[in-house]
Design a protein around this motif. Sequence first.
Motif, short mmCIF file in Angstrom:
data_model
loop_
_atom_site.label_atom_id
_atom_site.label_comp_id
_atom_site.label_asym_id
_atom_site.label_seq_id
_atom_site.Cartn_x
_atom_site.Cartn_y
_atom_site.Cartn_z
N ALA A 4 0.84 -1.21 0.00
CA ALA A 4 0.00 0.00 0.00
C ALA A 4 0.87 1.26 0.00
CB ALA A 4 -0.94 0.00 1.20
N ALA A 5 1.99 1.22 0.70
CA ALA A 5 2.91 2.37 0.72
C ALA A 5 3.48 2.62 -0.67
CB ALA A 5 4.02 2.13 1.74
N GLY A 6 3.81 1.55 -1.40
CA GLY A 6 4.31 1.71 -2.75
C GLY A 6 3.27 2.33 -3.67
N VAL A 7 2.04 1.87 -3.56
CA VAL A 7 0.94 2.43 -4.37
C VAL A 7 0.70 3.89 -3.98
CG1 VAL A 7 -1.53 2.25 -4.87
CG2 VAL A 7 -0.12 0.18 -4.76
N ALA A 8 0.76 4.18 -2.69
CA ALA A 8 0.58 5.57 -2.22
C ALA A 8 1.69 6.48 -2.75
CB ALA A 8 0.54 5.60 -0.70
N ALA A 9 2.90 5.96 -2.82
CA ALA A 9 4.02 6.76 -3.35
C ALA A 9 3.82 7.07 -4.84
CB ALA A 9 5.34 6.02 -3.14
N LEU A 42 8.14 8.15 -8.36
CA LEU A 42 7.20 7.24 -9.02
C LEU A 42 7.84 5.87 -9.25
CD1 LEU A 42 4.41 7.94 -11.22
CD2 LEU A 42 6.09 6.56 -12.38
N VAL A 43 9.07 5.87 -9.74
CA VAL A 43 9.79 4.61 -9.96
C VAL A 43 10.06 3.91 -8.63
CG1 VAL A 43 11.99 3.62 -10.76
CG2 VAL A 43 10.81 5.32 -12.16
N LEU A 44 10.46 4.67 -7.62
CA LEU A 44 10.70 4.08 -6.30
C LEU A 44 9.43 3.46 -5.73
CD1 LEU A 44 13.03 6.79 -4.72
CD2 LEU A 44 13.68 4.45 -5.34
N GLY A 45 8.30 4.11 -5.94
CA GLY A 45 7.02 3.56 -5.49
C GLY A 45 6.69 2.26 -6.19
N VAL A 46 6.92 2.21 -7.50
CA VAL A 46 6.67 0.97 -8.25
C VAL A 46 7.60 -0.14 -7.76
CG1 VAL A 46 6.88 -0.09 -10.55
CG2 VAL A 46 5.75 2.12 -10.30
N VAL A 47 8.86 0.19 -7.53
CA VAL A 47 9.82 -0.80 -7.05
C VAL A 47 9.42 -1.31 -5.66
CG1 VAL A 47 12.22 -1.11 -6.28
CG2 VAL A 47 11.74 0.02 -8.46
N LEU A 48 9.01 -0.40 -4.78
CA LEU A 48 8.57 -0.80 -3.45
C LEU A 48 7.35 -1.70 -3.52
CD1 LEU A 48 8.63 -0.69 -0.36
CD2 LEU A 48 7.40 1.49 -0.49
N GLY A 53 5.10 -6.93 -3.08
CA GLY A 53 4.22 -7.94 -3.67
C GLY A 53 4.92 -9.28 -3.84
N LEU A 54 6.18 -9.25 -4.23
CA LEU A 54 6.95 -10.50 -4.34
C LEU A 54 7.09 -11.17 -2.99
CD1 LEU A 54 9.87 -9.74 -6.82
CD2 LEU A 54 8.09 -11.46 -7.06
N ARG A 55 7.33 -10.37 -1.97
CA ARG A 55 7.51 -10.93 -0.62
C ARG A 55 6.19 -11.48 -0.08
NH1 ARG A 55 11.19 -13.01 0.95
NH2 ARG A 55 10.92 -12.48 3.11
N ILE A 56 5.08 -10.85 -0.45
CA ILE A 56 3.79 -11.25 0.10
C ILE A 56 3.19 -12.43 -0.67
CG2 ILE A 56 1.40 -10.52 0.46
CD1 ILE A 56 2.53 -7.66 0.83
N ALA A 73 13.51 -3.29 -1.43
CA ALA A 73 12.28 -2.71 -0.89
C ALA A 73 12.57 -1.71 0.23
CB ALA A 73 11.36 -3.82 -0.37
N ILE A 74 13.45 -2.10 1.15
CA ILE A 74 13.79 -1.19 2.25
C ILE A 74 14.52 0.04 1.72
CG2 ILE A 74 15.18 -0.94 4.35
CD1 ILE A 74 14.50 -3.91 4.95
N GLY A 75 15.42 -0.16 0.77
CA GLY A 75 16.14 0.97 0.16
C GLY A 75 15.19 1.93 -0.56
N SER A 76 14.22 1.37 -1.29
CA SER A 76 13.24 2.22 -1.99
C SER A 76 12.41 3.02 -1.00
CB SER A 76 12.32 1.36 -2.85
OG SER A 76 13.04 0.72 -3.87
N ALA A 77 11.96 2.36 0.05
CA ALA A 77 11.14 3.05 1.05
C ALA A 77 11.95 4.14 1.76
CB ALA A 77 10.60 2.04 2.06
N LEU A 78 13.19 3.83 2.11
CA LEU A 78 14.04 4.85 2.75
C LEU A 78 14.30 6.03 1.81
CD1 LEU A 78 16.72 2.81 4.74
CD2 LEU A 78 15.09 4.46 5.65
N ALA A 79 14.52 5.74 0.54
CA ALA A 79 14.74 6.81 -0.44
C ALA A 79 13.50 7.69 -0.56
CB ALA A 79 15.12 6.21 -1.79
N LEU A 80 12.32 7.09 -0.55
CA LEU A 80 11.08 7.87 -0.58
C LEU A 80 10.98 8.79 0.63
CD1 LEU A 80 8.59 5.15 -1.82
CD2 LEU A 80 9.11 7.29 -3.00
N LEU A 81 11.29 8.24 1.79
CA LEU A 81 11.24 9.03 3.03
C LEU A 81 12.23 10.19 2.98
CD1 LEU A 81 10.29 9.47 5.95
CD2 LEU A 81 11.99 7.79 6.66
N ILE A 82 13.44 9.92 2.52
CA ILE A 82 14.48 10.96 2.47
C ILE A 82 14.12 12.03 1.45
CG2 ILE A 82 16.88 11.38 1.80
CD1 ILE A 82 17.49 8.59 3.10
N ILE A 83 13.69 11.62 0.26
CA ILE A 83 13.32 12.60 -0.77
C ILE A 83 12.14 13.45 -0.29
CG2 ILE A 83 12.33 12.88 -3.08
CD1 ILE A 83 14.04 10.43 -3.91
N GLY A 84 11.13 12.81 0.29
CA GLY A 84 9.97 13.56 0.78
C GLY A 84 10.34 14.57 1.84
#
Length: 152
Positions: A4-9, A42-48, A53-56, A73-84
């Motif tokens: 859901a976080a990836g879709v929200a991103a 947008l790319v980071l959100g898709v990757v996350l 999804g692969l993990r689930i 996944a963790i790197g993408s989420a952290l990058a989203l947090l840092i960029i935001g």
Amino acid sequence: MALAAGVAAVLGSLLPWAKISAPILGTISVSGTDGADGWITLVLGVVLAASAGLRIRGPQLPGLASIVTNVVAIGSALALLIIGAWKIVDLRSTENELRDTLSSGPDDPFGIGSAFSSAVQVHLGAGLTLITAAGLVGTIAMVLMVLRRKAA
């Protein structure tokens, strides 16, 4: 939650990041994809979302593939947090610099710059808030998922 976080991103990348209202100029809304940072998020959100999804739902991944998926996944989420967070701080800093420049000029004997400065409004957009929250939630969710699977 990470999915859901990836879709929200992705959604947050497309929504407005800032809205600026000024006399004479009117209101200008800037979305994430108006600049390069929005396309990156947008790319980071898709990757996350794909990694989560692969993990689930994905098949049981071999050890190395599982580790790589988690790190991505963790790197993408952290990058989203840092960029935001960085873009929010940058927006506030730009707003303060604009106000200082307009209100403290020696060439403004009638106070027009000061009046214009106080009339300029800068609002944080929903997209930037959504990206930052998605980065935080995605990071926490993926870390908890990794820790839970290690414990099992």
